[in-house]
Design a protein around this motif. Sequence first.
Motif, short mmCIF file in Angstrom:
data_model
loop_
_atom_site.label_atom_id
_atom_site.label_comp_id
_atom_site.label_asym_id
_atom_site.label_seq_id
_atom_site.Cartn_x
_atom_site.Cartn_y
_atom_site.Cartn_z
N GLN A 220 0.83 -1.21 0.00
CA GLN A 220 0.00 0.00 0.00
C GLN A 220 0.86 1.26 0.00
OE1 GLN A 220 -2.34 -0.87 3.45
NE2 GLN A 220 -3.88 -2.05 2.33
N SER A 238 -6.86 -14.93 -1.50
CA SER A 238 -8.04 -14.10 -1.24
C SER A 238 -7.87 -13.26 0.02
CB SER A 238 -9.29 -14.98 -1.11
OG SER A 238 -9.12 -15.94 -0.07
N GLU A 242 -8.13 -9.23 -0.02
CA GLU A 242 -9.10 -8.55 0.86
C GLU A 242 -8.42 -7.50 1.72
OE1 GLU A 242 -12.30 -9.67 4.41
OE2 GLU A 242 -11.40 -11.26 3.16
N GLY A 245 -7.63 -3.91 0.33
CA GLY A 245 -8.66 -2.89 0.41
C GLY A 245 -9.27 -2.50 -0.91
N ASP A 246 -10.28 -1.64 -0.82
CA ASP A 246 -11.08 -1.25 -1.99
C ASP A 246 -10.34 -0.35 -2.98
OD1 ASP A 246 -13.17 -2.70 -0.94
OD2 ASP A 246 -14.10 -0.97 0.05
N LYS A 247 -9.23 0.23 -2.57
CA LYS A 247 -8.50 1.11 -3.48
C LYS A 247 -7.83 0.32 -4.60
CE LYS A 247 -7.56 4.85 -0.20
NZ LYS A 247 -6.51 5.67 0.46
N ALA A 249 -8.13 -2.64 -7.44
CA ALA A 249 -8.96 -3.56 -8.22
C ALA A 249 -8.22 -4.89 -8.34
CB ALA A 249 -9.23 -2.98 -9.60
N THR A 250 -8.94 -5.94 -8.67
CA THR A 250 -8.33 -7.25 -8.89
C THR A 250 -8.73 -7.77 -10.25
OG1 THR A 250 -8.46 -7.74 -6.52
CG2 THR A 250 -8.07 -9.60 -8.00
N ARG A 268 -6.51 2.94 -11.89
CA ARG A 268 -6.76 2.44 -10.54
C ARG A 268 -5.75 1.35 -10.24
NH1 ARG A 268 -12.25 -0.70 -8.45
NH2 ARG A 268 -11.61 -0.94 -6.26
N THR A 270 -4.07 -1.98 -9.49
CA THR A 270 -4.68 -3.26 -9.80
C THR A 270 -3.78 -4.42 -9.38
OG1 THR A 270 -5.87 -2.32 -11.69
CG2 THR A 270 -5.59 -4.71 -11.66
#
Length: 277
Positions: A220, A238, A242, A245-247, A249-250, A268, A270
């Motif tokens: 991060q 996974s 998880e 975080g939401d920032k 994309a996967t 974004r 990824t």
Amino acid sequence: MHRLNTFILVSVLFAFASPAKAQESQRPFSQCMAVAQALPGASYANLTPDDLDLRADTVAAGSGEVEIAFAGHSTYVITTPGGVTIATDFNGWAGRVAAPDVVTMNKAHSSHFTLSPDERIDHVLRGWNFDGTPADHDVVVEDVYVRNVTTDIRNFGAMEPDGNSIFIFEVADLCIGHLGHLHHPLEDRHFAQIGRLDIVMVPVDGGLTLSHTAMTGIAQRLQSSILLPMHRRGAPLSSFIEMMGDKFATDFVNEDSFTVSARTLPRRPTILVLKGI
């Protein structure tokens, strides 16, 4: 007479210049190098044509696409626009490439290095030195500049200084990093030495290297556009995704390779999961 005295003074000062300073002046310019803002007295370098230790034809090649292929465990094969092939954490096998031009290695386990690399490999860059001193690589091969940042490594329960290397590959205006077999959180000085990473290869085993909590914290902070998982053993992927975080994309890709350029980096951040991971 005044000119003669000036010449003598300059000559004396040069003769007593620090060897470290002299060595530093010979290093290729790093477009990816940045200094953490938290460090006092930090200044940012500016790129000028004279700073580049690359031929004109290799600079022209820097505008193309880079291919990155997953070859197993912690090995990715990077192919530059100029056709140079690089295998990370090379253990003697690199997928489609029999003998890469450049290989990097770390010694945590035998799956990350080989003591008998193919003689056709021109550049064998080990992330450690056998005498215990820090490995120091600054290598330009055609259109790619390879350098390293050493970290410590666990050895029979104790920490061995400078036993691992984070390798950085600067090519086609991209900064690509491989964290190796990282065994401890990074300090500000490490981030400063690493600089910007557009793409980073991160071990996601969750314990053999670092916990997911520690590793996601590093990922991060690096804020890379593309994160490539590797060293997938132990904790499920996974869990790592998880915790990122939401920032982030996967993207699960049904291929073992992809091509990328500085212009096609995702807006974004990824996590890119290639086939075989």
